[in-house]
Design a protein around this motif. Structure first.
Motif, PDB file in Angstrom:
ATOM      1  N   GLN A   1       4.564   4.765   5.519  1.00  0.00           N
ATOM      2  CA  GLN A   1       3.448   4.380   4.661  1.00  0.00           C
ATOM      3  C   GLN A   1       3.865   4.328   3.192  1.00  0.00           C
ATOM      4  O   GLN A   1       3.217   3.671   2.387  1.00  0.00           O
ATOM      5  CB  GLN A   1       2.283   5.333   4.875  1.00  0.00           C
ATOM      6  CG  GLN A   1       1.769   5.286   6.307  1.00  0.00           C
ATOM      7  CD  GLN A   1       0.533   6.100   6.534  1.00  0.00           C
ATOM      8  OE1 GLN A   1      -0.563   5.708   6.158  1.00  0.00           O
ATOM      9  NE2 GLN A   1       0.699   7.260   7.156  1.00  0.00           N
ATOM     10  N   GLU A   2       4.958   5.023   2.880  1.00  0.00           N
ATOM     11  CA  GLU A   2       5.471   4.963   1.507  1.00  0.00           C
ATOM     12  C   GLU A   2       6.181   3.640   1.247  1.00  0.00           C
ATOM     13  O   GLU A   2       6.173   3.113   0.144  1.00  0.00           O
ATOM     14  CB  GLU A   2       6.420   6.136   1.269  1.00  0.00           C
ATOM     15  CG  GLU A   2       6.832   6.307  -0.177  1.00  0.00           C
ATOM     16  CD  GLU A   2       7.584   7.596  -0.399  1.00  0.00           C
ATOM     17  OE1 GLU A   2       8.655   7.556  -1.035  1.00  0.00           O
ATOM     18  OE2 GLU A   2       7.094   8.652   0.065  1.00  0.00           O
ATOM     19  N   ARG A   3       6.811   3.106   2.288  1.00  0.00           N
ATOM     20  CA  ARG A   3       7.448   1.795   2.188  1.00  0.00           C
ATOM     21  C   ARG A   3       6.499   0.780   2.827  1.00  0.00           C
ATOM     22  O   ARG A   3       6.409   0.702   4.040  1.00  0.00           O
ATOM     23  CB  ARG A   3       8.769   1.777   2.946  1.00  0.00           C
ATOM     24  CG  ARG A   3       9.774   2.813   2.482  1.00  0.00           C
ATOM     25  CD  ARG A   3      10.996   2.774   3.411  1.00  0.00           C
ATOM     26  NE  ARG A   3      11.966   3.776   3.070  1.00  0.00           N
ATOM     27  CZ  ARG A   3      13.068   4.011   3.785  1.00  0.00           C
ATOM     28  NH1 ARG A   3      13.304   3.302   4.884  1.00  0.00           N
ATOM     29  NH2 ARG A   3      13.923   4.949   3.417  1.00  0.00           N
ATOM     30  N   ALA A   4       5.792   0.034   2.046  1.00  0.00           N
ATOM     31  CA  ALA A   4       4.791  -0.885   2.593  1.00  0.00           C
ATOM     32  C   ALA A   4       4.933  -2.254   1.939  1.00  0.00           C
ATOM     33  O   ALA A   4       4.206  -2.603   1.014  1.00  0.00           O
ATOM     34  CB  ALA A   4       3.390  -0.327   2.364  1.00  0.00           C
ATOM     35  N   PRO A   5       5.894  -3.071   2.405  1.00  0.00           N
ATOM     36  CA  PRO A   5       6.143  -4.366   1.787  1.00  0.00           C
ATOM     37  C   PRO A   5       5.209  -5.468   2.254  1.00  0.00           C
ATOM     38  O   PRO A   5       5.320  -6.600   1.798  1.00  0.00           O
ATOM     39  CB  PRO A   5       7.583  -4.667   2.194  1.00  0.00           C
ATOM     40  CG  PRO A   5       7.718  -4.010   3.527  1.00  0.00           C
ATOM     41  CD  PRO A   5       6.892  -2.762   3.441  1.00  0.00           C
TER      42      PRO A   5
END
Length: 216
Positions: free
Chosen positions: A128-132
């Motif tokens: 959820q921290e990496r959400a491209p």
């Protein structure tokens, strides 16, 4: 060791099964339709039939459960026209409910082993921290799979059962495509090392195949 691997007919699952057998471990593998020595288990069904798998495991102990079966139904979908409701339902059934129901079905066998382990094959795409953006179904289902693994880890730690979530890398499989970063052998070598290291001390982890923590 005695090991169950879901989704063992191809790709990462098939290579894991082959490697563990070559190492001398007993492997019970599943696939959607069964055959070729695999147990039938269709996790997309409204009520998956775990009876054949439970019968194969029998009254013996289970050292390692690898929840590897997964689908990516929304690859390449456009926000305006893709992501059909049926795809959401199927992905959540296979990628989220599937691991939970498999653990539930095999929990008696896991409890017969000291230091049993459960590995959920998730994905860094579920971070959820990496959400491209994009791949909403797959990303959401894998985020939920990580959440599932971490909650199972909490609930089962008192029984000495460790649970981890793992990103196998972007792998050259039918799902990953030929342009992916690594081959199946590289992924599986790393994953096996991670599974061997999993213990109650590290339960609840979310790591890549090469041991790098993935942000939640």
């Amino acid at each position: 060791m005695r090991i169950v691997i879901t989704g063992a007919s191809r790709g990462i699952g098939a290579e894991l099964a082959a490697r563990y057998r070559a190492r001398g471990d007993e492997v019970i593998g599943t696939s959607t339709t069964g055959g070729n020595g695999l147990i039938p288990l269709d996790l997309a069904q409204a009520e998956p039939d775990f009876a054949p798998l439970a019968a194969a495991v029998g009254d013996g102990a289970l050292d390692l459960l690898l929840c590897n079966a997964g689908i990516y139904p929304d690859k390449g979908h456009a926000i305006e026209s893709g992501f059909a409701p049926a795809d959401w339902s199927r992905a959540m059934a296979v990628n989220v409910a599937g691991p939970f129901l498999t653990v539930q079905a095999l929990l008696p066998a896991l409890r017969r082993t000291t230091g049993a382990r459960v590995a959920v094959i998730a994905s860094a795409m579920g971070s959820q921290e990496r959400a491209p953006g994009g791949s909403y179904i797959y990303r959401s289902s894998k985020a939920a799979a990580v959440n599932l693994a971490r909650n199972l880890a909490r609930d089962l730690a008192g029984e000495g059962i460790a649970v981890g979530a793992y990103h196998p890398g972007w792998v050259q499989t039918d799902m990953g495509g030929t342009g992916a970063d690594i081959d199946v052998a590289t992924s599986v070598t790393g994953l096996m090392a991670r599974f061997d290291a999993l213990s109650v001390a590290s339960t609840g982890c979310f790591e890549t195949y090469d041991g790098v923590p993935v942000p939640y």
